[in-house]
Write a protein that holds these residues in place. Structure first.
Motif, PDB file in Angstrom:
ATOM      1  N   GLY A 180       0.814  -1.206   0.000  1.00 35.90           N
ATOM      2  CA  GLY A 180       0.000   0.000   0.000  1.00 35.90           C
ATOM      3  C   GLY A 180       0.849   1.258   0.000  1.00 35.90           C
ATOM      4  O   GLY A 180       0.583   2.207  -0.744  1.00 35.90           O
ATOM      5  N   TYR A 181       1.897   1.265   0.824  1.00 41.95           N
ATOM      6  CA  TYR A 181       2.781   2.434   0.861  1.00 41.95           C
ATOM      7  C   TYR A 181       3.549   2.589  -0.448  1.00 41.95           C
ATOM      8  O   TYR A 181       3.747   3.702  -0.930  1.00 41.95           O
ATOM      9  N   LEU A 182       3.975   1.463  -1.032  1.00 38.32           N
ATOM     10  CA  LEU A 182       4.669   1.541  -2.324  1.00 38.32           C
ATOM     11  C   LEU A 182       3.721   2.017  -3.425  1.00 38.32           C
ATOM     12  O   LEU A 182       4.133   2.721  -4.345  1.00 38.32           O
ATOM     13  N   ALA A 183       2.444   1.639  -3.334  1.00 38.82           N
ATOM     14  CA  ALA A 183       1.460   2.129  -4.308  1.00 38.82           C
ATOM     15  C   ALA A 183       1.303   3.635  -4.189  1.00 38.82           C
ATOM     16  O   ALA A 183       1.225   4.347  -5.198  1.00 38.82           O
TER      17      ALA A 183
ATOM     18  N   VAL B  67       3.669   9.162  -7.150  1.00 37.75           N
ATOM     19  CA  VAL B  67       4.655  10.214  -7.401  1.00 37.75           C
ATOM     20  C   VAL B  67       5.480   9.889  -8.634  1.00 37.75           C
ATOM     21  O   VAL B  67       5.693  10.738  -9.499  1.00 37.75           O
ATOM     22  N   SER B  68       5.961   8.639  -8.724  1.00 38.38           N
ATOM     23  CA  SER B  68       6.827   8.262  -9.832  1.00 38.38           C
ATOM     24  C   SER B  68       6.787   6.751 -10.024  1.00 38.38           C
ATOM     25  O   SER B  68       6.606   6.004  -9.050  1.00 38.38           O
TER      26      SER B  68
ATOM     27  N   GLY C 177      11.288   6.200  -1.944  1.00 41.16           N
ATOM     28  CA  GLY C 177      11.532   7.399  -1.143  1.00 41.16           C
ATOM     29  C   GLY C 177      10.238   8.080  -0.736  1.00 41.16           C
ATOM     30  O   GLY C 177      10.083   8.502   0.422  1.00 41.16           O
ATOM     31  N   SER C 178       9.294   8.162  -1.666  1.00 38.08           N
ATOM     32  CA  SER C 178       7.989   8.758  -1.342  1.00 38.08           C
ATOM     33  C   SER C 178       7.243   7.916  -0.328  1.00 38.08           C
ATOM     34  O   SER C 178       6.593   8.444   0.585  1.00 38.08           O
TER      35      SER C 178
END
Length: 194
Positions: A134-137, A142-143, A151-152
């Motif tokens: 979920g956090y990577l999504a 962002v990119s 990083g985001s």
């Protein structure tokens, strides 16, 4: 008492890690120069910046491993989270309720406690790892470059860890979406087998 969510599980892991790191300092601080305890010890809350650092560190380690070890699988799961966040959220919440409910029913019998405890421990690990999808999504909003996305995700995770109530709610939603993508991927893999 509400059932543990992936965000609460993350908070429990963060609290345990912080406790293990701060117990020696608290014990040493309770001694007077003469070596006797004063009896006026007070419990201190974990500062917001410590929570943010631990949350960001978990995302760095777990999210970084997911990106490094299985980038294609991680991309598919984050794609699913971005395409259907509502459905993946429902899958995540329902899977948590089912596992916790089953563990509770097993624990009631007494003998089932042997199965309930390992089942909950495995679920905690799965929820902790899959919640990072979920956090990577969110990072991929962002990119699409994994380095910027990670990083985001770290920044978002740290921000969620730093904010007391709203951060817990946002973290629950993001982690549930990540858990839901893992459950949907497991279900799709199981359905594709003959």
């Amino acid at each position: 008492m509400c059932p543990p969510s992936p965000c609460r599980l993350r908070t429990a892991v963060l609290a345990t890690a912080t406790t293990l790191l701060t117990v020696p300092a608290v014990v040493l601080a309770q001694r007077t120069p003469s070596g006797y305890e004063t009896g006026t010890e007070t419990a201190t809350a974990m500062p917001w910046y410590v929570q943010a650092i631990i949350a960001g560190g978990l995302t760095l380690v777990i999210g970084g491993l997911l990106v490094a070890v299985a980038p294609d699988s991680t991309r598919r799961r984050t794609d699913r989270a971005l395409e259907a966040p509502g459905i993946t959220f429902v899958y995540g919440v329902v899977s948590g309720v089912v596992v916790i409910g089953a563990a509770f029913l097993l624990a009631i019998t007494g003998f089932g406690l042997i199965f309930a405890v390992p089942m909950l421990l495995i679920f905690v690990l799965v929820a902790l790892v899959s919640g990072e999808y979920g956090y990577l999504a969110v990072g991929r909003l962002v990119s699409d470059d994994w380095l910027l996305a990670l990083g985001s995700a770290i920044v978002v995770s740290a921000a969620v860890g730093a904010v007391p109530v709203l951060g817990t709610i946002v973290g629950f939603v993001i982690s549930s979406i990540g858990l839901g993508t893992a459950v949907m991927a497991f279900q799709a893999d199981r359905d594709s087998r003959p």
